[in-house]
Design a protein around this motif. Structure first.
Motif, PDB file in Angstrom:
ATOM      1  N   VAL A  33       0.736  -1.292   0.272  1.00 25.83           N
ATOM      2  CA  VAL A  33      -0.280   0.153   0.177  1.00 25.83           C
ATOM      3  C   VAL A  33       1.531   1.497   0.116  1.00 25.83           C
ATOM      4  O   VAL A  33       1.662   1.365   0.939  1.00 25.83           O
ATOM      5  CB  VAL A  33      -0.931   0.401   1.063  1.00 25.83           C
ATOM      6  CG1 VAL A  33      -1.642   0.931   1.662  1.00 25.83           C
ATOM      7  CG2 VAL A  33      -1.638  -1.701   0.843  1.00 25.83           C
ATOM      8  N   GLY A  34       0.873   2.145  -0.623  1.00 23.50           N
ATOM      9  CA  GLY A  34       1.440   3.138  -1.081  1.00 23.50           C
ATOM     10  C   GLY A  34       0.899   4.257  -0.876  1.00 23.50           C
ATOM     11  O   GLY A  34      -0.562   4.457   0.004  1.00 23.50           O
ATOM     12  N   SER A  35       2.130   5.614  -0.130  1.00 25.61           N
ATOM     13  CA  SER A  35       1.261   6.636   0.327  1.00 25.61           C
ATOM     14  C   SER A  35       0.125   7.361  -0.341  1.00 25.61           C
ATOM     15  O   SER A  35      -0.829   8.350  -0.043  1.00 25.61           O
ATOM     16  CB  SER A  35       3.293   7.587   0.497  1.00 25.61           C
ATOM     17  OG  SER A  35       3.063   7.688  -0.089  1.00 25.61           O
ATOM     18  N   ARG A  36       0.337   7.453  -1.552  1.00 22.45           N
ATOM     19  CA  ARG A  36      -0.223   8.633  -2.322  1.00 22.45           C
ATOM     20  C   ARG A  36      -2.101   7.462  -1.924  1.00 22.45           C
ATOM     21  O   ARG A  36      -3.076   8.422  -2.230  1.00 22.45           O
ATOM     22  CB  ARG A  36      -0.319   7.697  -3.242  1.00 22.45           C
ATOM     23  CG  ARG A  36       0.445   8.855  -4.867  1.00 22.45           C
ATOM     24  CD  ARG A  36       0.643   9.592  -6.212  1.00 22.45           C
ATOM     25  NE  ARG A  36       1.854  10.617  -6.166  1.00 22.45           N
ATOM     26  CZ  ARG A  36       3.458   9.550  -6.790  1.00 22.45           C
ATOM     27  NH1 ARG A  36       3.114   8.097  -6.637  1.00 22.45           N
ATOM     28  NH2 ARG A  36       3.727  10.958  -7.115  1.00 22.45           N
ATOM     29  N   THR A  37      -2.091   6.668  -2.044  1.00 21.09           N
ATOM     30  CA  THR A  37      -3.037   5.947  -2.424  1.00 21.09           C
ATOM     31  C   THR A  37      -3.697   5.946  -0.674  1.00 21.09           C
ATOM     32  O   THR A  37      -5.008   5.875  -0.961  1.00 21.09           O
ATOM     33  CB  THR A  37      -3.197   3.902  -1.803  1.00 21.09           C
ATOM     34  OG1 THR A  37      -2.211   4.002  -2.959  1.00 21.09           O
ATOM     35  CG2 THR A  37      -4.197   3.625  -1.818  1.00 21.09           C
ATOM     36  N   LEU A  38      -3.276   5.695   0.241  1.00 21.73           N
ATOM     37  CA  LEU A  38      -4.151   6.447   1.502  1.00 21.73           C
ATOM     38  C   LEU A  38      -4.274   8.018   1.576  1.00 21.73           C
ATOM     39  O   LEU A  38      -4.699   8.494   2.077  1.00 21.73           O
ATOM     40  CB  LEU A  38      -2.246   6.607   2.342  1.00 21.73           C
ATOM     41  CG  LEU A  38      -1.914   4.822   3.359  1.00 21.73           C
ATOM     42  CD1 LEU A  38      -1.654   4.655   4.380  1.00 21.73           C
ATOM     43  CD2 LEU A  38      -2.801   3.833   3.115  1.00 21.73           C
ATOM     44  N   SER A  39      -3.602   9.238   0.725  1.00 20.13           N
ATOM     45  CA  SER A  39      -3.970  10.871   1.042  1.00 20.13           C
ATOM     46  C   SER A  39      -4.723  10.505   0.946  1.00 20.13           C
ATOM     47  O   SER A  39      -5.768  11.291   0.972  1.00 20.13           O
ATOM     48  CB  SER A  39      -2.842  11.527   0.774  1.00 20.13           C
ATOM     49  OG  SER A  39      -2.997  10.641  -0.431  1.00 20.13           O
ATOM     50  N   ARG A  40      -5.595   8.958   0.338  1.00 17.56           N
ATOM     51  CA  ARG A  40      -6.789   9.523  -0.650  1.00 17.56           C
ATOM     52  C   ARG A  40      -7.829   9.473   0.496  1.00 17.56           C
ATOM     53  O   ARG A  40      -9.421   9.479   0.182  1.00 17.56           O
ATOM     54  CB  ARG A  40      -6.930   9.455  -2.243  1.00 17.56           C
ATOM     55  CG  ARG A  40      -5.982   9.771  -3.292  1.00 17.56           C
ATOM     56  CD  ARG A  40      -6.619   8.903  -4.479  1.00 17.56           C
ATOM     57  NE  ARG A  40      -6.262   7.851  -5.061  1.00 17.56           N
ATOM     58  CZ  ARG A  40      -5.133   7.401  -5.680  1.00 17.56           C
ATOM     59  NH1 ARG A  40      -4.196   8.365  -5.433  1.00 17.56           N
ATOM     60  NH2 ARG A  40      -4.989   6.369  -5.501  1.00 17.56           N
ATOM     61  N   ALA A  48       0.901  13.192   1.195  1.00 16.88           N
ATOM     62  CA  ALA A  48       1.695  11.928   0.473  1.00 16.88           C
ATOM     63  C   ALA A  48       2.688  11.705   1.488  1.00 16.88           C
ATOM     64  O   ALA A  48       3.592  11.042   1.660  1.00 16.88           O
ATOM     65  CB  ALA A  48       1.678  12.220  -0.669  1.00 16.88           C
ATOM     66  N   ALA A  49       3.367  13.101   2.011  1.00 17.22           N
ATOM     67  CA  ALA A  49       5.021  12.838   1.961  1.00 17.22           C
ATOM     68  C   ALA A  49       4.792  12.553   3.817  1.00 17.22           C
ATOM     69  O   ALA A  49       5.587  12.430   4.593  1.00 17.22           O
ATOM     70  CB  ALA A  49       5.396  14.677   2.101  1.00 17.22           C
ATOM     71  N   THR A  50       3.408  13.715   4.359  1.00 15.88           N
ATOM     72  CA  THR A  50       3.375  13.265   5.708  1.00 15.88           C
ATOM     73  C   THR A  50       2.829  11.796   6.180  1.00 15.88           C
ATOM     74  O   THR A  50       3.569  10.894   6.904  1.00 15.88           O
ATOM     75  CB  THR A  50       2.004  14.153   6.215  1.00 15.88           C
ATOM     76  OG1 THR A  50       2.517  15.429   5.843  1.00 15.88           O
ATOM     77  CG2 THR A  50       1.751  13.816   8.037  1.00 15.88           C
ATOM     78  N   ILE A  51       2.269  11.340   5.030  1.00 16.06           N
ATOM     79  CA  ILE A  51       2.116   9.732   5.369  1.00 16.06           C
ATOM     80  C   ILE A  51       3.456   9.137   5.051  1.00 16.06           C
ATOM     81  O   ILE A  51       3.675   7.969   6.124  1.00 16.06           O
ATOM     82  CB  ILE A  51       1.109   9.301   4.293  1.00 16.06           C
ATOM     83  CG1 ILE A  51      -0.231  10.085   4.927  1.00 16.06           C
ATOM     84  CG2 ILE A  51       1.524   7.859   4.763  1.00 16.06           C
ATOM     85  CD1 ILE A  51      -1.446   9.625   3.046  1.00 16.06           C
ATOM     86  N   ILE A  69      11.477  -2.131  -4.745  1.00 18.44           N
ATOM     87  CA  ILE A  69      11.504  -0.807  -4.693  1.00 18.44           C
ATOM     88  C   ILE A  69      10.540  -0.241  -4.418  1.00 18.44           C
ATOM     89  O   ILE A  69      10.199   1.669  -4.271  1.00 18.44           O
ATOM     90  CB  ILE A  69      12.222  -0.551  -5.980  1.00 18.44           C
ATOM     91  CG1 ILE A  69      13.169  -2.137  -6.806  1.00 18.44           C
ATOM     92  CG2 ILE A  69      13.496   0.476  -5.992  1.00 18.44           C
ATOM     93  CD1 ILE A  69      14.739  -2.651  -5.479  1.00 18.44           C
ATOM     94  N   SER A  70       9.450  -0.687  -5.059  1.00 16.61           N
ATOM     95  CA  SER A  70       8.326  -0.163  -4.778  1.00 16.61           C
ATOM     96  C   SER A  70       7.726   0.697  -3.526  1.00 16.61           C
ATOM     97  O   SER A  70       9.009   0.261  -2.348  1.00 16.61           O
ATOM     98  CB  SER A  70       7.061  -0.812  -4.577  1.00 16.61           C
ATOM     99  OG  SER A  70       6.050  -1.336  -3.364  1.00 16.61           O
ATOM    100  N   ALA A  71       6.745   1.903  -3.613  1.00 14.66           N
ATOM    101  CA  ALA A  71       6.793   3.074  -2.297  1.00 14.66           C
ATOM    102  C   ALA A  71       6.021   2.488  -1.456  1.00 14.66           C
ATOM    103  O   ALA A  71       6.182   2.303  -0.719  1.00 14.66           O
ATOM    104  CB  ALA A  71       6.221   3.962  -3.240  1.00 14.66           C
ATOM    105  N   GLY A  72       4.987   0.958  -2.202  1.00 13.54           N
ATOM    106  CA  GLY A  72       4.008   1.034  -0.701  1.00 13.54           C
ATOM    107  C   GLY A  72       4.846  -0.140  -0.060  1.00 13.54           C
ATOM    108  O   GLY A  72       6.443  -0.555  -0.495  1.00 13.54           O
ATOM    109  N   ARG A  73       4.492  -0.345   1.329  1.00 10.45           N
ATOM    110  CA  ARG A  73       4.356  -1.086   2.781  1.00 10.45           C
ATOM    111  C   ARG A  73       3.696  -2.452   2.630  1.00 10.45           C
ATOM    112  O   ARG A  73       2.150  -2.296   2.043  1.00 10.45           O
ATOM    113  CB  ARG A  73       4.724   0.194   3.866  1.00 10.45           C
ATOM    114  CG  ARG A  73       5.331   1.354   3.349  1.00 10.45           C
ATOM    115  CD  ARG A  73       6.382   1.045   3.745  1.00 10.45           C
ATOM    116  NE  ARG A  73       7.668   1.394   4.294  1.00 10.45           N
ATOM    117  CZ  ARG A  73       7.830   3.118   3.775  1.00 10.45           C
ATOM    118  NH1 ARG A  73       7.529   3.613   2.187  1.00 10.45           N
ATOM    119  NH2 ARG A  73       8.612   3.589   3.732  1.00 10.45           N
ATOM    120  N   VAL A  74       3.938  -2.956   3.359  1.00  7.13           N
ATOM    121  CA  VAL A  74       3.645  -4.371   3.433  1.00  7.13           C
ATOM    122  C   VAL A  74       3.354  -4.450   5.009  1.00  7.13           C
ATOM    123  O   VAL A  74       4.381  -4.098   5.931  1.00  7.13           O
ATOM    124  CB  VAL A  74       3.375  -5.540   2.669  1.00  7.13           C
ATOM    125  CG1 VAL A  74       3.257  -5.253   1.092  1.00  7.13           C
ATOM    126  CG2 VAL A  74       5.134  -6.017   3.681  1.00  7.13           C
TER     127      VAL A  74
END
Length: 354
Positions: A33-40, A48-51, A69-74
Motif C-alpha cells: 500500500v502506497g502513501s498516495r493511495t492512503l492520502s486519498r 503524501a509526504a506526511t504519510i 523498490i516500490s514505494a508501498g509498504r506491507v
C-alpha cells in the motif's frame, strides 16, 4: 509480542490510522500500500509526504516493511500479530456464511467423521483457505509424541497413534519450559509409549513419581533423624531437603554418596513431574487462536496462518478443534467468527449424538 497493546496506545491517531489502513489494504488485495493511495482515503486530509513519514516511523518500529523498490509498504509478521491482538475488529458472522455451514450439518447422518469432512469442505469454500477439522479426540495406543513450541505461551502436541491416526492439540506449556525441555519430555514419553494410551502413560508417570518419592524418603530418613538434614515444604511441589553444616560432615561414612544420590533422585523427580504435567496438558485444548505465518512452526514454510477454535461436548470437555489454514493474508475479521461459530455447532452436534 506481549507489549503490543502498549505500542498501539503510544502511537498517535494518525500513525494508528496509517498502520490500520496499510494492514487492511494488504489483507484485502495482497499488494503493498502506497502513501498516495492512503492520502486519498485518510479520515483527515494529509499530504503524501506526511504519510510517508508516518510509514517510515512504523517501519522503524518493525511493524511495516517494504517488499522491494516500490514505494508501498506491507505489514511485517510482528505488525500483523499486533494488528490481530490490538486492532482487529472481529465482525459478526455473515448470514450467507452461516447458511452454508448450517446446510452442511442439516443432513442428519450418524457418521460424525463424514459430517466433519463435509464441514471441512464447506469451511474451505466459505473462507477460501485450506481448512483443517480435527475429529473428536482419539484414545488409542500411541506410537509417537512430539511437543512443538509455538512461542513462549503456546505449544502443540502432535500425537501419532498406532492405528495411523494423527492428532494435534494446542496447550499452554508450564512457565519456563524451553523447546529443548519439550524435546526431552517427548523422547522420554516415546521410549515408554509403545502400546500405551495417553491415560496409561499418565498412570505410569504417577507411579514413577511415587516410587522416586519413596526412594528419596528412605535415603533421607537417616539424615533427618541424625539432624544432618531437614525438610522444607515437604510433600509440596517446591519441597527441598536442606543439608545442615555440610562442611562438618565426615566423608568416610557414606553420607556424601547418599546426598549425591538424593540430588540425582530429586532431579529425576522434577523431570518426571514436568512430563506428567505435559501429558495432562496434552489432554486439554485452547480457545480461538490466530497463528501468523512463521510464528507458527508447522505452517511457516508456506507463509500461512491458522485460526483454531476448540469444540466441546455436553460436559464442556474439549473434544477436538476446528480451524482454517490459509495464506497469511487471511481476512481475519471475517474468518474468526466463522471458525468460532462452526466450533460451537460441531460441539453441539457431538453432544447431541453422544
Amino acid at each position: 509480542m506481549g507489549d503490543s497493546s502498549n505500542i498501539i496506545n503510544e502511537m498517535d491517531d494518525r500513525s494508528r490510522e496509517v498502520f490500520r489502513r496499510v494492514v487492511e489494504g494488504y489483507l484485502a488485495s495482497g499488494d503493498p500500500v502506497g502513501s498516495r493511495t492512503l492520502s486519498r482515503v485518510m479520515n483527515e486530509k494529509v499530504s503524501a509526504a506526511t504519510i510517508r513519514n508516518a510509514m517510515q516511523d512504523l517501519e522503524h518500529l518493525g511493524l511495516l516493511g517494504s517488499p522491494h523498490i516500490s514505494a508501498g509498504r506491507v505489514p511485517t509478521q510482528a505488525g500483523l500479530r499486533m494488528f490481530v491482538d490490538g486492532l482487529l475488529e472481529v465482525g459478526d458472522l455473515d448470514v450467507g456464511d452461516r447458511q452454508k455451514i448450517d446446510d452442511t450439518l442439516g443432513s442428519n447422518s450418524q457418521d460424525v467423521s463424514g459430517m466433519l469432512d463435509r464441514l471441512s469442505t464447506a469451511l474451505s469454500g466459505v473462507t477460501r483457505g485450506a481448512s483443517l477439522v480435527l475429529a473428536p479426540k482419539h484414545e488409542a495406543p500411541i506410537k509417537h509424541v512430539e511437543f512443538v513450541s509455538l512461542g513462549s505461551d503456546r505449544a502443540l502436541v502432535v500425537l501419532v497413534f498406532a492405528d495411523g491416526h494423527v492428532e494435534n492439540r494446542l496447550f499452554t506449556p508450564p512457565a519456563g519450559q524451553t523447546p529443548s525441555a519439550m524435546r526431552e519430555a517427548a523422547n522420554f514419553v516415546n521410549a515408554l509409549a509403545e502400546g500405551r494410551t495417553l491415560s496409561d502413560l499418565q498412570g505410569l508417570m504417577r507411579r514413577e513419581i511415587k516410587a522416586r518419592r519413596q526412594e528419596i524418603d528412605t535415603l533421607a530418613q537417616d539424615l533427618v533423624k541424625s539432624g544432618l538434614a531437614v525438610w522444607d515444604d515437604e510433600g509440596e511441589h517446591t519441597e527441598r531437603l536442606i543439608v545442615r553444616g555440610r562442611a562438618n560432615l565426615l566423608s568416610g561414612d557414606g553420607t556424601e554418596e547418599d546426598l549425591e544420590r538424593i540430588r540425582n533422585l530429586f532431579d529425576d523427580l522434577e523431570r518426571k513431574r514436568d512430563i506428567a504435567e505435559f501429558l495432562e496438558l496434552a489432554e486439554q485444548g485452547d480457545g480461538v487462536r490466530i497463528f501468523i505465518g512463521s510464528e507458527n512452526k508447522l505452517f511457516s514454510l508456506s507463509g500461512s496462518s491458522l485460526v483454531v477454535s476448540p469444540y466441546m461436548n455436553a460436559d464442556r470437555k474439549i473434544v477436538g478443534a476446528v480451524g482454517v489454514i490459509g495464506p497469511t493474508r487471511l481476512n481475519y475479521g471475517r474468518i474468526v467468527p466463522i471458525v468460532d461459530y462452526t466450533a460451537q455447532l460441531v460441539g453441539k452436534l457431538i453432544s447431541d449424538r453422544s
